[in-house]
Design a protein around this motif. Sequence first.
Motif, PDB file in Angstrom:
ATOM      1  N   ALA A 103      29.296 -16.898   5.273  1.00  0.00           N
ATOM      2  CA  ALA A 103      29.235 -18.121   6.083  1.00  0.00           C
ATOM      3  C   ALA A 103      30.159 -19.194   5.508  1.00  0.00           C
ATOM      4  N   PRO A 104      31.444 -19.132   5.820  1.00  0.00           N
ATOM      5  CA  PRO A 104      32.380 -20.148   5.333  1.00  0.00           C
ATOM      6  C   PRO A 104      31.988 -21.557   5.751  1.00  0.00           C
ATOM      7  N   ASP A 105      31.364 -21.689   6.924  1.00  0.00           N
ATOM      8  CA  ASP A 105      30.962 -23.022   7.385  1.00  0.00           C
ATOM      9  C   ASP A 105      29.873 -23.604   6.499  1.00  0.00           C
ATOM     10  N   ARG A 106      28.920 -22.776   6.078  1.00  0.00           N
ATOM     11  CA  ARG A 106      27.870 -23.233   5.166  1.00  0.00           C
ATOM     12  C   ARG A 106      28.465 -23.608   3.818  1.00  0.00           C
ATOM     13  N   PHE A 107      29.416 -22.808   3.339  1.00  0.00           N
ATOM     14  CA  PHE A 107      30.094 -23.070   2.078  1.00  0.00           C
ATOM     15  C   PHE A 107      30.835 -24.398   2.143  1.00  0.00           C
ATOM     16  N   GLU A 108      31.510 -24.640   3.270  1.00  0.00           N
ATOM     17  CA  GLU A 108      32.287 -25.863   3.441  1.00  0.00           C
ATOM     18  C   GLU A 108      31.394 -27.103   3.407  1.00  0.00           C
ATOM     19  N   VAL A 109      30.206 -27.015   3.997  1.00  0.00           N
ATOM     20  CA  VAL A 109      29.277 -28.152   4.007  1.00  0.00           C
ATOM     21  C   VAL A 109      28.886 -28.537   2.585  1.00  0.00           C
ATOM     22  N   VAL A 110      28.566 -27.538   1.761  1.00  0.00           N
ATOM     23  CA  VAL A 110      28.173 -27.799   0.376  1.00  0.00           C
ATOM     24  C   VAL A 110      29.348 -28.364  -0.420  1.00  0.00           C
ATOM     25  N   VAL A 111      30.527 -27.768  -0.252  1.00  0.00           N
ATOM     26  CA  VAL A 111      31.715 -28.241  -0.978  1.00  0.00           C
ATOM     27  C   VAL A 111      32.027 -29.686  -0.624  1.00  0.00           C
ATOM     28  N   GLY A 112      31.803 -30.053   0.619  1.00  0.00           N
ATOM     29  CA  GLY A 112      32.090 -31.414   1.065  1.00  0.00           C
ATOM     30  C   GLY A 112      31.233 -32.466   0.388  1.00  0.00           C
TER      31      GLY A 112
END
Length: 251
Positions: A103-112
């Motif tokens: 889930a790249p989208d979930r990963f992106e949310v956390v990284v943000g």
Amino acid sequence: MDLERNHKWKACDYDSHIELVSTVNGEGQEGTQSSYGFVSYFGEAVRRMKANDKRACITREVRKELGLEFKNLPPAEKSKYVSQQHRVDKVAHDEAKFLTRCAPDRFEVVVGQLTDKQREVVCEMGLDNLIKLNCGRLKRKLCCWLVERTDVARCVIELNGSELQISANSFRYIMGVTDGGLPLLLEGDRSHVAAYLEKYNVTSSGINIKTLADILQNSREANEEFKVTFMLFTLCTVLSAPTDQLVSGIT
């Protein structure tokens, strides 16, 4: 039956009807296994009607009449639609088996939500390019298409008659992660990681991915605990995603 002659169509948008029609027998009721090919027959009949009259509206009476038509088709002709339905069911079944929690989208949310210091630490871990990832959700059909063309034994992807060699270096180049570095210890005394097991609420099945996400989103530290949590989260959402909500093999 000449539907164009026997029925007067009311103006309506028909496109939504096909997806609502299930297998129907001649009585307009839910059909048995012998008539499940009716869905294919119905779709073909409606497309033919709409080609003659774009305002055609499919009423209950029309569906019933089509059901009777399908029921009375010669076995040889009916089998054509049954075979079509088999192919549709098989494709849907095959797609349903392609499961991943990547889930790249979930990963992106956390990284943000990482602090500047946490980002520095992630870069030191060799994941500096990975935290720039911005591709949203995976296209499952494309992934399935690539998997079907991958020869794992020979480490190649077959594309349009050509073979693309894949390796650890390919993965490093595409994902932007460091290949090699610190050794990984896959065995050891459970007591050495007892604090982590308690923090992650580890069960016999593993760690829930959401638990890792929650910890990261509520953390502002850039310590060793953050590194472990972020690495586990990265593994289960991007690098080596499982098929369910749990990161297994931790205990």
